[in-house]
Design a protein around this motif. Structure first.
Motif, PDB file in Angstrom:
ATOM      1  N   VAL A  75      25.276 -13.488  44.054  1.00 54.97           N
ATOM      2  CA  VAL A  75      24.754 -13.672  45.453  1.00 54.97           C
ATOM      3  C   VAL A  75      23.742 -12.870  45.640  1.00 54.97           C
ATOM      4  O   VAL A  75      23.669 -11.514  45.453  1.00 54.97           O
ATOM      5  N   PHE A  76      22.545 -13.221  46.032  1.00 54.88           N
ATOM      6  CA  PHE A  76      21.361 -12.718  46.209  1.00 54.88           C
ATOM      7  C   PHE A  76      20.356 -13.205  47.322  1.00 54.88           C
ATOM      8  O   PHE A  76      20.800 -14.183  47.690  1.00 54.88           O
ATOM      9  N   ASP A  77      19.413 -12.218  47.863  1.00 51.66           N
ATOM     10  CA  ASP A  77      18.667 -12.871  49.002  1.00 51.66           C
ATOM     11  C   ASP A  77      17.557 -13.425  48.453  1.00 51.66           C
ATOM     12  O   ASP A  77      16.942 -13.220  47.414  1.00 51.66           O
ATOM     13  N   ALA A  78      17.088 -14.466  49.122  1.00 53.11           N
ATOM     14  CA  ALA A  78      15.559 -15.303  48.669  1.00 53.11           C
ATOM     15  C   ALA A  78      14.558 -14.199  48.887  1.00 53.11           C
ATOM     16  O   ALA A  78      13.566 -14.578  47.986  1.00 53.11           O
ATOM     17  N   GLY A  79      14.656 -13.155  49.420  1.00 51.18           N
ATOM     18  CA  GLY A  79      13.485 -12.344  49.804  1.00 51.18           C
ATOM     19  C   GLY A  79      13.095 -11.296  48.622  1.00 51.18           C
ATOM     20  O   GLY A  79      12.240 -10.551  48.558  1.00 51.18           O
ATOM     21  N   GLY A  80      14.158 -11.336  47.776  1.00 52.30           N
ATOM     22  CA  GLY A  80      13.912 -10.382  46.611  1.00 52.30           C
ATOM     23  C   GLY A  80      14.983  -9.112  46.839  1.00 52.30           C
ATOM     24  O   GLY A  80      15.032  -8.377  45.790  1.00 52.30           O
ATOM     25  N   ALA A  81      15.346  -8.696  47.891  1.00 57.24           N
ATOM     26  CA  ALA A  81      16.309  -7.706  47.989  1.00 57.24           C
ATOM     27  C   ALA A  81      17.502  -7.836  49.100  1.00 57.24           C
ATOM     28  O   ALA A  81      17.430  -8.780  49.893  1.00 57.24           O
ATOM     29  N   LEU A  82      18.383  -7.429  48.735  1.00 55.54           N
ATOM     30  CA  LEU A  82      19.617  -7.284  49.768  1.00 55.54           C
ATOM     31  C   LEU A  82      20.070  -6.098  50.436  1.00 55.54           C
ATOM     32  O   LEU A  82      20.962  -5.320  49.853  1.00 55.54           O
ATOM     33  N   PRO A  83      19.416  -5.571  51.421  1.00 60.90           N
ATOM     34  CA  PRO A  83      19.663  -4.291  52.104  1.00 60.90           C
ATOM     35  C   PRO A  83      20.994  -4.088  52.557  1.00 60.90           C
ATOM     36  O   PRO A  83      21.647  -2.928  52.506  1.00 60.90           O
ATOM     37  N   ASN A  84      21.783  -5.087  52.932  1.00 64.78           N
ATOM     38  CA  ASN A  84      23.109  -5.029  53.577  1.00 64.78           C
ATOM     39  C   ASN A  84      24.140  -5.414  52.642  1.00 64.78           C
ATOM     40  O   ASN A  84      25.095  -6.519  52.887  1.00 64.78           O
ATOM     41  N   TRP A  85      23.869  -4.998  51.276  1.00 65.84           N
ATOM     42  CA  TRP A  85      24.791  -5.671  50.101  1.00 65.84           C
ATOM     43  C   TRP A  85      26.434  -5.213  50.236  1.00 65.84           C
ATOM     44  O   TRP A  85      27.115  -6.108  50.074  1.00 65.84           O
ATOM     45  N   GLN A  86      26.524  -4.032  50.947  1.00 63.31           N
ATOM     46  CA  GLN A  86      28.055  -3.583  50.973  1.00 63.31           C
ATOM     47  C   GLN A  86      28.641  -4.639  52.048  1.00 63.31           C
ATOM     48  O   GLN A  86      29.854  -5.026  51.805  1.00 63.31           O
ATOM     49  N   GLU A  87      28.134  -4.878  53.081  1.00 65.76           N
ATOM     50  CA  GLU A  87      28.715  -6.109  54.050  1.00 65.76           C
ATOM     51  C   GLU A  87      29.002  -7.411  53.388  1.00 65.76           C
ATOM     52  O   GLU A  87      29.906  -7.965  53.590  1.00 65.76           O
ATOM     53  N   THR A  88      27.811  -7.681  52.447  1.00 65.47           N
ATOM     54  CA  THR A  88      27.894  -9.071  52.054  1.00 65.47           C
ATOM     55  C   THR A  88      29.128  -9.174  50.879  1.00 65.47           C
ATOM     56  O   THR A  88      30.211  -9.924  50.902  1.00 65.47           O
ATOM     57  N   ALA A  89      29.314  -7.884  50.136  1.00 66.15           N
ATOM     58  CA  ALA A  89      30.291  -7.600  49.258  1.00 66.15           C
ATOM     59  C   ALA A  89      31.722  -7.770  50.159  1.00 66.15           C
ATOM     60  O   ALA A  89      32.526  -8.348  49.297  1.00 66.15           O
ATOM     61  N   ARG A  90      32.010  -7.102  51.067  1.00 68.86           N
ATOM     62  CA  ARG A  90      32.985  -6.992  52.059  1.00 68.86           C
ATOM     63  C   ARG A  90      33.465  -8.573  52.484  1.00 68.86           C
ATOM     64  O   ARG A  90      34.594  -9.101  52.113  1.00 68.86           O
ATOM     65  N   GLU A  91      32.509  -9.322  52.959  1.00 71.32           N
ATOM     66  CA  GLU A  91      32.716 -10.698  53.411  1.00 71.32           C
ATOM     67  C   GLU A  91      33.206 -11.541  52.194  1.00 71.32           C
ATOM     68  O   GLU A  91      33.928 -12.315  52.100  1.00 71.32           O
ATOM     69  N   ALA A  92      32.579 -11.394  51.026  1.00 76.99           N
ATOM     70  CA  ALA A  92      32.892 -11.806  49.695  1.00 76.99           C
ATOM     71  C   ALA A  92      34.327 -11.764  49.373  1.00 76.99           C
ATOM     72  O   ALA A  92      34.924 -12.867  48.999  1.00 76.99           O
ATOM     73  N   LEU A  93      34.623 -10.493  49.244  1.00 74.93           N
ATOM     74  CA  LEU A  93      36.152 -10.255  48.968  1.00 74.93           C
ATOM     75  C   LEU A  93      37.329 -10.594  49.738  1.00 74.93           C
ATOM     76  O   LEU A  93      38.298 -10.606  49.333  1.00 74.93           O
ATOM     77  N   LEU A  94      36.648 -11.248  51.061  1.00 75.94           N
ATOM     78  CA  LEU A  94      37.703 -11.754  51.829  1.00 75.94           C
ATOM     79  C   LEU A  94      38.119 -13.185  51.129  1.00 75.94           C
ATOM     80  O   LEU A  94      39.231 -13.473  51.752  1.00 75.94           O
ATOM     81  N   ASN A  95      37.372 -13.733  50.397  1.00 78.22           N
ATOM     82  CA  ASN A  95      37.954 -14.972  49.556  1.00 78.22           C
ATOM     83  C   ASN A  95      39.133 -14.335  48.633  1.00 78.22           C
ATOM     84  O   ASN A  95      38.858 -13.604  47.847  1.00 78.22           O
TER      85      ASN A  95
END
Length: 419
Positions: A75-95
């Motif tokens: 999972v990556f950002d179209a802009g080249g960086a993912l500053p809020n990766w911790q939040e994205t990881a938490r959302e992904a782990l809900l699956n």
């Protein structure tokens, strides 16, 4: 065989025709042709099971070696960086199918040594990487724990180390595009110390991927955050389906890529090759089925007097047709059982069989310097066995229709005229 006495007479006669006849040379010849047809069906079924098992083994072996380096889902950002990766990881782990998540930085660079080679630089957190990748267990020298922020250490693949002539403690220089000046693009150079060498068993990754600490990677590529996160799921074969689910639940302008998309060309080629091999080897079974047709036609011509006698005794054309369908189906069934048993035994033991012949003749069929793997793998799928066996039985049954129909149309008076 007392149980034969309880069968309908059509079955009894059909099974008697299937057995080898010794009363005349003509009967023996027809029985010999029946054995050839049976062997042909068995050979085709066995060959198809063995070849598909080997191709499944190749696909599984290469896929597992790829997945020791690549992630199940990225999972990556179209802009080249993912500053809020911790939040994205938490959302992904809900699956419920996502078991682990870890950040990464990825970019391309040139290694400058005695030679120049392009590589993929992957910045990781050594303490989190084992949860999403098996590459940490593939280390041969040194360790991934040596990737400490600020020390600018690097772990490289065994094949890349051989090409560069690099050993533990040696320095290598990574170059990436820098500022644009009137004289052109000025590269940014950074020296790294080799502190580990891994061997994933896949040449493309062993020579083209290097690992550094994620913080060092952010400094090298001048990023303020990781490129994205890597996910590990409970069933890698369902990764495309899980990626689709995540695309609907994750927030932000995110791109999601599963492992099959990263290696789409390879797996598409394997799938096409497997399909073509299946079609080609199916022709062997079809040829054996044509032999069965000729065998039954010869049997019908040889048994015309018997058919005429049965008709005069009251047998219907349907009963006559059933007799020869029983004979042909029995030949096809025995051939299929022979092929399935042979194919399954060989497919299960093919690594040992190939190893025996390699030792006997002193050769190696798969050179590890050329192929991804050095031994012949096998992965038997029982659904493939069932499908192949059912197809062979269907071919055998279809092959009996025309000769049996011809037998049912034999006219008793003409058949007994010269008897």
């Amino acid at each position: 065989m007392n149980f034969l006495k309880n069968l309908p007479y059509e079955w009894q006669i059909g099974l008697r025709y299937t057995r080898a006849g010794r009363r005349s040379g003509r009967n023996s010849f027809i029985s010999f042709i029946s054995l050839i047809s049976m062997a042909g069906i068995g050979l085709g079924v066995a060959a198809l099971i063995i070849v598909l098992s080997v191709m499944n083994g190749f696909q599984k072996e290469v896929r597992d070696r790829m997945l020791s380096v690549v992630s199940h889902i990225e999972v990556f950002d179209a802009g080249g960086a993912l500053p809020n990766w911790q939040e994205t990881a938490r959302e992904a782990l809900l699956n419920k199918h996502v078991k682990a998540a870890a950040p990464y930085v990825e970019g391309q660079a040139l290694i400058l040594n005695d030679t120049m080679r392009g590589v993929m630089v992957r910045g990781i957190l050594p303490e989190q990487e084992p949860s999403v990748s098996e590459v940490v267990s593939k280390i041969k020298q040194g360790s991934f724990s040596s990737l400490v922020a600020g020390e600018f250490n690097v772990v490289i693949g065994k094949d890349l180390a051989d090409v560069l002539g690099a050993k533990l403690g040696d320095k290598i220089t990574l170059a990436i595009p820098g500022q644009v000046t009137p004289a052109g693009v000025t590269p940014r150079l950074k020296a790294f110390t080799v502190t580990g060498i891994f061997e994933a068993g896949h040449y493309e990754y062993d020579i083209g991927v290097v690992y550094i600490q994620m913080g060092d990677a952010e400094k090298l590529f001048r990023l303020g955050a990781p490129t994205g996160i890597r996910l590990r799921v409970d069933d890698l074969l369902r990764a495309p389906e899980i990626a689709t689910e995540l695309s609907a639940t994750l927030n932000g302008n995110l791109l999601i890529r599963d492992w099959s998309q990263q290696n789409r060309n390879y797996f598409a080629a394997v799938k096409t090759e497997k399909r073509m091999m299946f079609i080609i080897l199916t022709l062997i079974i079809a040829v054996a089925a044509f032999n069965l047709v000729s065998t039954l036609v010869m049997t019908v011509r040889d048994k015309q007097a018997d058919i005429a006698i049965l008709r005069t005794l009251g047998s219907t054309p349907r009963s006559i047709m059933k007799i020869f369908m029983v004979q042909g189906s029995m030949v096809g069934t025995l051939g299929t059982l022979l092929g399935v048993s042979t194919g399954v035994i060989v497919a299960i033991n093919i690594p040992d069989i190939v190893g025996f012949f390699e030792h006997l003749f002193g050769v190696q069929f798969l050179d590890k310097n050329i192929y991804f793997i050095s031994s012949l793998p096998s992965d038997l799928h029982w659904d493939d066995v069932a499908y192949i066996g059912g197809m062979a039985l269907l071919f055998a049954l279809l092959s009996t229709i025309y000769p049996s129909y011809r037998a049912s149309n034999v006219k008793p008076a003409e058949a007994l005229r010269y008897e």
